[in-house]
Scaffold this motif. Structure first.
Motif, PDB file in Angstrom:
ATOM      1  N   THR A  57       2.922  -0.792   4.291  1.00 25.96           N
ATOM      2  CA  THR A  57       3.498  -2.845   4.099  1.00 25.96           C
ATOM      3  C   THR A  57       2.795  -3.222   4.541  1.00 25.96           C
ATOM      4  N   ALA A  58       3.247  -4.974   4.663  1.00 23.43           N
ATOM      5  CA  ALA A  58       2.440  -6.215   4.735  1.00 23.43           C
ATOM      6  C   ALA A  58       1.669  -5.547   5.989  1.00 23.43           C
ATOM      7  N   ASN A  59       2.110  -5.645   7.151  1.00 26.47           N
ATOM      8  CA  ASN A  59       1.846  -5.272   8.611  1.00 26.47           C
ATOM      9  C   ASN A  59       1.344  -4.672   8.475  1.00 26.47           C
ATOM     10  N   THR A  60       1.168  -3.479   8.033  1.00 26.07           N
ATOM     11  CA  THR A  60      -0.095  -1.953   7.999  1.00 26.07           C
ATOM     12  C   THR A  60      -1.381  -2.639   7.268  1.00 26.07           C
ATOM     13  N   GLU A  69       2.751 -11.488  -1.947  1.00 24.08           N
ATOM     14  CA  GLU A  69       1.900 -12.446  -2.350  1.00 24.08           C
ATOM     15  C   GLU A  69       1.683 -13.380  -1.874  1.00 24.08           C
ATOM     16  N   HIS A  70       1.368 -13.388  -0.588  1.00 21.04           N
ATOM     17  CA  HIS A  70       1.091 -13.864   0.682  1.00 21.04           C
ATOM     18  C   HIS A  70       0.300 -14.043   0.817  1.00 21.04           C
ATOM     19  N   PRO A  71      -0.797 -15.533   0.704  1.00 18.15           N
ATOM     20  CA  PRO A  71      -2.082 -15.431   1.316  1.00 18.15           C
ATOM     21  C   PRO A  71      -2.613 -14.417   2.000  1.00 18.15           C
ATOM     22  N   ALA A  72      -1.826 -14.255   3.518  1.00 15.56           N
ATOM     23  CA  ALA A  72      -2.456 -13.066   4.257  1.00 15.56           C
ATOM     24  C   ALA A  72      -2.078 -11.272   3.951  1.00 15.56           C
TER      25      ALA A  72
END
Ligand SMILES: Cc1cc2nc3c(=O)[nH]c(=O)nc-3n(C[C@H](O)[C@H](O)[C@H](O)COP(=O)(O)O)c2cc1C
Length: 182
Positions: free
Chosen positions: A87-90, A129-132
């Protein structure tokens, strides 16, 4: 004889159902698979499925009785680690070096210069696509983490774009090739 030891870490994406097929293919090929799952991953697939597919208990809780040193021991034993789906979070958590759960502690206990740690991201295309997310992936790549790039296509949310987990057979084939080459 085992064809290798894979530490298979699942995080909270709808693509967890596809990860189950990857685990199944690896086990069928003779690979020993140790699964690790975040609480969010367990909203998508249950421990019974993961244990049934791998033949081993799932590592989900740093504080579980009898598993106190698993966050070090499992990293020592495995030949390759794969976060699938990631995930993005991980990805952000790993890139920040946070170790409040099994996935984060295992990552920090992993010798990145000696053994492959792979991530196979799966998320909505805007999250991808988020910069983070991009910054975290760049940092992880710098540290030697290998990224299985997601593919384009429709998402569960009804939108379309990059961020889909590749087909399970393709992921399993990559892992088997890496184990055979070691
Ligand atoms: C139905 C549903 C589907 C989700 N799918 C994804 C996904 O594919 N990728 C992603 O990065 N996050 C997804 N999320 C959000 C994550 O589950 C959430 O950020 C969670 O905190 C991730 O925790 P973990 O990284 O510890 O597993 C989804 C959430 C829900 C409710």
């Amino acid at each position: 004889m085992s064809q290798g030891n894979v530490l298979f870490l699942l995080t909270g994406s709808i693509a967890c159902y596809k990860a189950c097929t990857v685990i199944s293919r690896l086990v069928q090929a003779g690979v020993t698979v140790q699964t690790v799952a975040t609480p969010a991953a367990l909203r998508f697939v249950g421990t019974a499925t993961l244990e049934g597919l791998s033949g081993r208990p799932v590592f989900t809780d740093l504080w579980a009785e009898g598993q106190a040193l698993d966050h070090i021991e499992l990293a020592r034993r495995a030949d390759l680690a794969l976060v699938c789906p990631a995930t993005a979070n991980t990805l952000n958590q790993l890139a920040a070096g946070l170790a409040h759960d099994p996935v984060g502690t295992l990552f920090l206990a992993w010798e990145l210069d000696k053994k492959p740690w792979w991530v196979s991201p799966a998320m909505n295309h805007r999250m991808w696509e988020h910069p983070a997310t991009a910054a975290s992936l760049a940092r992880l790549r710098e540290w030697g983490v290998q990224v299985i790039d997601p593919v384009e296509g429709p998402h569960a949310c009804g939108e379309s774009g990059s961020g889909r987990l590749p087909e399970p057979e393709a992921i399993a084939a990559k892992v088997l090739a890496a184990l055979a080459a070691k």
